[in-house]
Design a protein around this motif. Structure first.
Motif, PDB file in Angstrom:
ATOM      1  N   SER A 252       0.833  -1.182   0.000  1.00 54.18           N
ATOM      2  CA  SER A 252       0.000   0.000   0.000  1.00 54.18           C
ATOM      3  C   SER A 252       0.875   1.241   0.000  1.00 54.18           C
ATOM      4  CB  SER A 252      -0.898   0.005   1.243  1.00 54.18           C
ATOM      5  OG  SER A 252      -1.704   1.161   1.277  1.00 54.18           O
TER       6      SER A 252
ATOM      7  N   GLU B  40     -10.897  -8.743 -11.507  1.00 54.37           N
ATOM      8  CA  GLU B  40     -11.162  -8.402 -10.108  1.00 54.37           C
ATOM      9  C   GLU B  40     -11.077  -9.612  -9.189  1.00 54.37           C
ATOM     10  OE1 GLU B  40     -15.382  -9.298 -11.703  1.00 54.37           O
ATOM     11  OE2 GLU B  40     -13.328  -8.970 -12.417  1.00 54.37           O
TER      12      GLU B  40
ATOM     13  N   HIS C  62      -2.990 -10.023   0.433  1.00 56.10           N
ATOM     14  CA  HIS C  62      -4.063  -9.110   0.056  1.00 56.10           C
ATOM     15  C   HIS C  62      -4.499  -9.281  -1.407  1.00 56.10           C
ATOM     16  CE1 HIS C  62      -1.052  -6.623  -1.939  1.00 56.10           C
ATOM     17  NE2 HIS C  62      -0.396  -6.457  -0.806  1.00 56.10           N
ATOM     18  N   TYR C  63      -3.722 -10.017  -2.201  1.00 52.12           N
ATOM     19  CA  TYR C  63      -4.177 -10.295  -3.564  1.00 52.12           C
ATOM     20  C   TYR C  63      -5.224 -11.414  -3.617  1.00 52.12           C
ATOM     21  CZ  TYR C  63      -0.628  -7.242  -5.500  1.00 52.12           C
ATOM     22  OH  TYR C  63       0.123  -6.143  -5.829  1.00 52.12           O
TER      23      TYR C  63
ATOM     24  N   ARG D 129      -8.134 -11.817  -2.688  1.00 49.93           N
ATOM     25  CA  ARG D 129      -9.505 -11.367  -2.461  1.00 49.93           C
ATOM     26  C   ARG D 129      -9.942 -10.544  -3.674  1.00 49.93           C
ATOM     27  NH1 ARG D 129      -6.887  -7.656   1.585  1.00 49.93           N
ATOM     28  NH2 ARG D 129      -6.810  -5.566   0.640  1.00 49.93           N
TER      29      ARG D 129
ATOM     30  N   THR E 100     -11.210  -7.405  -5.834  1.00 50.60           N
ATOM     31  CA  THR E 100     -10.962  -5.964  -5.748  1.00 50.60           C
ATOM     32  C   THR E 100     -12.281  -5.224  -5.566  1.00 50.60           C
ATOM     33  OG1 THR E 100     -11.067  -5.800  -8.151  1.00 50.60           O
ATOM     34  CG2 THR E 100      -8.897  -6.036  -7.180  1.00 50.60           C
TER      35      THR E 100
ATOM     36  N   THR F 239     -12.061  -1.781  -3.324  1.00 49.20           N
ATOM     37  CA  THR F 239     -11.670  -0.425  -2.963  1.00 49.20           C
ATOM     38  C   THR F 239     -10.628   0.128  -3.936  1.00 49.20           C
ATOM     39  OG1 THR F 239      -9.816  -1.092  -1.551  1.00 49.20           O
ATOM     40  CG2 THR F 239     -12.020  -1.040  -0.543  1.00 49.20           C
TER      41      THR F 239
ATOM     42  N   GLU G  19      -7.692   1.145  -3.177  1.00 52.98           N
ATOM     43  CA  GLU G  19      -6.404   0.516  -2.877  1.00 52.98           C
ATOM     44  C   GLU G  19      -6.326  -0.878  -3.470  1.00 52.98           C
ATOM     45  OE1 GLU G  19      -2.568   0.690  -1.604  1.00 52.98           O
ATOM     46  OE2 GLU G  19      -4.084   2.281  -1.587  1.00 52.98           O
ATOM     47  N   ASP G  20      -7.434  -1.616  -3.453  1.00 49.94           N
ATOM     48  CA  ASP G  20      -7.456  -2.942  -4.075  1.00 49.94           C
ATOM     49  C   ASP G  20      -7.107  -2.855  -5.560  1.00 49.94           C
ATOM     50  OD1 ASP G  20      -8.286  -4.193  -1.729  1.00 49.94           O
ATOM     51  OD2 ASP G  20     -10.412  -4.151  -2.260  1.00 49.94           O
ATOM     52  N   TYR G  21      -7.760  -1.954  -6.268  1.00 54.20           N
ATOM     53  CA  TYR G  21      -7.527  -1.829  -7.710  1.00 54.20           C
ATOM     54  C   TYR G  21      -6.108  -1.358  -7.994  1.00 54.20           C
ATOM     55  CZ  TYR G  21     -12.508  -2.537  -8.627  1.00 54.20           C
ATOM     56  OH  TYR G  21     -13.780  -3.066  -8.727  1.00 54.20           O
TER      57      TYR G  21
ATOM     58  N   ARG H 212      -3.813  -4.234  -7.597  1.00 53.05           N
ATOM     59  CA  ARG H 212      -3.980  -5.221  -8.659  1.00 53.05           C
ATOM     60  C   ARG H 212      -3.283  -4.759  -9.941  1.00 53.05           C
ATOM     61  NH1 ARG H 212      -7.566  -9.382  -8.576  1.00 53.05           N
ATOM     62  NH2 ARG H 212      -7.207  -9.089  -6.343  1.00 53.05           N
TER      63      ARG H 212
END
Length: 548
Positions: free
Chosen positions: A92, A212, A232-233, A235, A237, A239, A241-243, A246
């Protein structure tokens, strides 16, 4: 593309319907509470992007150019240059504090940068995840250039790009490639390594740049034994931060980086850049509309941050205008479509269904009215030899069976036949002799003749459709999928069908266009060789595909 099952009409609660009315996309930003929620969700800069303190680039202790470089949107006098600073791409914040960083850029006539023709300095802002977009102008038309970036003592890899020919230039040939659907968890991006070695003027990415879905520590079907991906990958996407994370995973792939460094890209999205099979404001699953619009805003923001796009494509909350027009001399006009953001919801709950009154409703649209008028007006005014439409989902009719009980995909143009017919009528009225549709989405390679009457194989051919297979989605695939014979029998206008991974190159000339379907033998193991699975030509003024 994964089949989905939406709730039938009328199953939403009255509260949810009221929320849908309150949070319609174009009204979403007008309410103070919604605007604050959106700004918080996507980290929108409040008082201007120069507000953050500056980080001394000399303090960056590891390579910030781990995601490579890219270029795109070629025009006669310039291109967009892209990079993103990410010393620790899988973390992050990418290993940088929330401070702006000064980045120097250079464009040269040679790869050793002995003849620099343009240069400058720009700030990489934390609000944009330290992404850099340089809209370079003042370059010569139809010329190869080299570019690079510098942050402190760190120098990026060298990228190669090319400007478009002048608008009225008479050029005899343009060679392009079309790619789509690159699921990281389904295999290696080997096709991109081969694509980087092709002699091309431009690459069109037709959607599903990322997926996603969760990616395991072993990289899914890549089955890593020498590395593990962060948890954290693993799960989906949702949010911002997720995108962002990714995109970092995808863009760190060396084969994808090689392709971006070799050629300018023109990109458009499909569904998986946000969520499978969403339609405008309608999500795949039954979630409150405001929740989905926040997710869409996050996905759109991350997409713009990580692609070589111009300022007009920067999103405004959950909205982003991605359809646009590019020219390559008098030879070709490219009308890049967005068939996801403005579409009517898929008929009959989506998936493969028997067509009927709901899918055939004349009011249904895949492009939205504004984009449809823009496309038809562009065709009326076109003076180009070839009118090419890079877009996402299969345009031609695609019956599942050769018998009367056939079904059609409600997510493709078959689910919006009135919308398709308006375009076919518009192309015919505009007198387009050489219409070509470029398509992705379906993870197979196809070639179609566009028929005036899909039910009559002898009816007039109005153009061609070239479908690029996936880069990796669907894993290894096969030359002849299980429905190979059935599809060819059910759809006589289908001239080619192959289920391997790869890409397609198209060579546009004054007299003809040639499509070469390039496929790799496997993607679940690295370094597979590439071969040409099929080649076709269509002659200028005489549409219809002929095998070579």
């Amino acid at each position: 593309m994964t089949p989905v099952h939406r709730n039938a009409p009328g199953t939403h609660s009255s509260d949810l319907r009221a929320a849908a009315a309150d949070f319609g996309r174009r009204r979403f930003l007008t309410g103070t509470g919604a605007a604050v929620a959106l700004a918080f969700a996507v980290n929108l800069p409040a008082a201007g992007t120069a507000s953050a303190a500056e980080l001394d680039a000399a303090k960056i202790k590891s390579d910030p150019f781990t995601l490579g470089v890219a270029s795109g949107e070629p025009r006669p006098n310039g291109v967009v240059l892209w990079t993103r600073l990410a010393p620790s791409p899988y973390e992050s914040g990418s290993g940088l504090p929330a401070k702006r960083v000064s980045v120097r850029w250079e464009v040269a006539n040679d790869s050793r940068f002995t003849r620099v023709v343009k240069h400058g300095t720009v700030d990489a802002h934390p609000e944009f995840n330290h992404a850099v977009h340089i809209d370079v102008s003042g370059l010569d038309s139809d010329r190869v250039y080299y570019f690079r970036f510098r942050a402190g003592a760190w120098i990026s890899p060298v990228g190669r790009t090319r400007t478009a020919p002048a608008r009225n230039a008479r050029i005899s040939e343009l060679r392009l490639a079309a790619v789509s659907c690159q699921a990281y968890h389904d295999g290696y991006f080997t096709a991109y390594r081969h694509l980087a070695q092709e002699d091309l003027g431009v690459v069109f990415h037709l959607g599903d740049y990322l997926y996603e879905y969760a990616v395991t520590a072993a990289g899914g079907s890549r089955n890593y034994t020498d590395r593990r991906l962060p948890a954290h990958y693993n799960r989906e996407t949702v949010t911002l931060e997720d995108y962002r994370l990714r995109y970092a995973l995808y863009k760190s792939d060396p084969d994808l980086m090689a392709a971006h460094a070799a050629h300018p890209f023109v990109v458009t999205w499909d569904d998986h850049e946000t969520e499978n099979n969403y339609a405008d404001e309608t999500p795949e699953n039954d979630v409150p509309p405001e929740e989905f619009l926040l997710r869409r805003a996050s996905a759109y923001r991350a997409y713009w941050e990580n692609q070589p796009l111009r300022k007009p494509q920067q999103p405004d909350g959950p909205d982003m205008q991605l359809y646009r027009r590019l020219y390559f001399g008098r030879l070709a006009q490219f009308d890049i479509l967005d068939t996801r953001q403005y579409r009517s919801d898929q008929a009959y709950g989506d998936g493969w269904q028997t067509p009927g009154p709901e899918s055939e409703d004349p009011s249904r649209t895949l492009t939205g009215g504004t984009q449809e008028r823009w496309l038809l007006d562009g065709w009326k005014n076109s003076r180009s030899t070839w009118n090419v439409v890079p877009q996402q989902v299969t345009f031609s009719q695609r019956r599942s069976l050769p018998t009367p009980d056939f079904k059609l995909s409600m997510d493709s143009w078959d689910g919006y036949p009135a919308s398709r017919q308006r375009l076919m009528d518009g192309a015919e009225a505009a007198g387009l002799d050489n219409l070509m549709v470029l398509t992705g989405d379906v993870h197979v390679a196809n070639a179609y003749d566009l028929k005036k009457d899909w039910n009559d194989p002898d009816s007039r051919t109005l153009g061609t459709e070239i479908v690029a297979t996936s880069i990796s989605s669907g894993k290894d695939g096969s030359d002849k999928p299980s429905n190979y014979d059935t599809y060819l029998q059910a759809n006589p206008h289908m001239k080619f069908y192959n289920g391997r991974r790869g890409y397609v190159t198209v060579t546009l000339g004054d007299d003809q266009a040639r499509a070469d379907f390039r496929t790799v033998s496997a993607v679940t193991t690295p370094n597979a060789p590439i071969s040409t699975a099929g080649s076709f030509v269509t002659e200028a003024g005489d549409p219809g595909l002929k095998p070579v």
